[in-house]
Motif scaffolding. Sequence first.
Motif, PDB file in Angstrom:
ATOM      1  N   GLY A 104       0.859  -1.305  -0.506  1.00 10.22           N
ATOM      2  CA  GLY A 104       0.285  -0.172   0.244  1.00 10.22           C
ATOM      3  C   GLY A 104       0.535   1.490   0.343  1.00 10.22           C
ATOM      4  O   GLY A 104      -0.055   2.530  -0.069  1.00 10.22           O
ATOM      5  N   ILE A 105       2.422   1.439   0.603  1.00 13.51           N
ATOM      6  CA  ILE A 105       2.704   1.791   0.165  1.00 13.51           C
ATOM      7  C   ILE A 105       3.263   1.620  -1.398  1.00 13.51           C
ATOM      8  O   ILE A 105       4.182   1.197  -1.397  1.00 13.51           O
ATOM      9  N   GLU A 106       3.421   3.809  -1.794  1.00 12.93           N
ATOM     10  CA  GLU A 106       3.958   3.855  -3.711  1.00 12.93           C
ATOM     11  C   GLU A 106       5.439   4.824  -3.229  1.00 12.93           C
ATOM     12  O   GLU A 106       4.343   6.019  -2.996  1.00 12.93           O
ATOM     13  N   ILE A 107       6.493   4.185  -3.659  1.00  9.35           N
ATOM     14  CA  ILE A 107       7.589   5.238  -3.583  1.00  9.35           C
ATOM     15  C   ILE A 107       7.815   5.296  -4.743  1.00  9.35           C
ATOM     16  O   ILE A 107       8.185   4.582  -5.585  1.00  9.35           O
ATOM     17  N   ILE A 108       7.501   6.959  -4.741  1.00  9.69           N
ATOM     18  CA  ILE A 108       7.360   7.071  -6.827  1.00  9.69           C
ATOM     19  C   ILE A 108       9.161   8.160  -6.855  1.00  9.69           C
ATOM     20  O   ILE A 108       9.444   8.330  -7.933  1.00  9.69           O
ATOM     21  N   ALA A 109       9.743   8.024  -5.995  1.00  8.01           N
ATOM     22  CA  ALA A 109      11.373   8.677  -6.139  1.00  8.01           C
ATOM     23  C   ALA A 109      12.272   8.084  -4.808  1.00  8.01           C
ATOM     24  O   ALA A 109      12.050   7.515  -3.882  1.00  8.01           O
ATOM     25  N   GLU A 110      13.526   8.468  -4.304  1.00  4.18           N
ATOM     26  CA  GLU A 110      14.665   7.972  -4.316  1.00  4.18           C
ATOM     27  C   GLU A 110      14.261   8.792  -2.215  1.00  4.18           C
ATOM     28  O   GLU A 110      14.532   9.765  -2.454  1.00  4.18           O
ATOM     29  N   ILE A 111      14.553   7.807  -2.208  1.00  6.75           N
ATOM     30  CA  ILE A 111      14.126   8.930  -0.550  1.00  6.75           C
ATOM     31  C   ILE A 111      15.375   8.042   0.144  1.00  6.75           C
ATOM     32  O   ILE A 111      15.856   6.393   0.302  1.00  6.75           O
ATOM     33  N   ASP A 112      15.873   8.968   1.330  1.00  3.94           N
ATOM     34  CA  ASP A 112      16.818   7.817   2.914  1.00  3.94           C
ATOM     35  C   ASP A 112      16.656   7.372   3.864  1.00  3.94           C
ATOM     36  O   ASP A 112      14.628   6.507   3.678  1.00  3.94           O
ATOM     37  N   CYS A 113      16.209   5.886   4.656  1.00  5.09           N
ATOM     38  CA  CYS A 113      16.354   5.555   5.219  1.00  5.09           C
ATOM     39  C   CYS A 113      15.226   6.184   6.961  1.00  5.09           C
ATOM     40  O   CYS A 113      14.012   5.845   6.826  1.00  5.09           O
ATOM     41  N   PHE A 114      15.394   7.619   7.069  1.00  3.64           N
ATOM     42  CA  PHE A 114      15.023   7.974   7.434  1.00  3.64           C
ATOM     43  C   PHE A 114      13.409   8.718   7.448  1.00  3.64           C
ATOM     44  O   PHE A 114      11.996   8.915   7.776  1.00  3.64           O
TER      45      PHE A 114
END
Length: 69
Positions: free
Chosen positions: A23-33
């Motif tokens: 259910g989580i859609e990540i569309i860009a690069e993110i860091d761990c925090f």
Amino acid sequence: MELIILNDSLYTLVSVTKEMMQGIEIIAEIDCFNLCDILRLHLTTYHDAPFNVHVMNDGSGNFYGCICK
């Protein structure tokens, strides 16, 4: 990445799984925090004063934070 969960005065490390990310859609690069914040919002319910805690929706305890590896 692991979640830190507090349950009955005992801290537990829980590895993040694909099921938790459903259910989580990540569309860009993110860091761990940032991912930790997203998971906190997705997996918990906030209980305001006087408790001031993020309670896991599955009843496993209180969300305390993340360990990024």
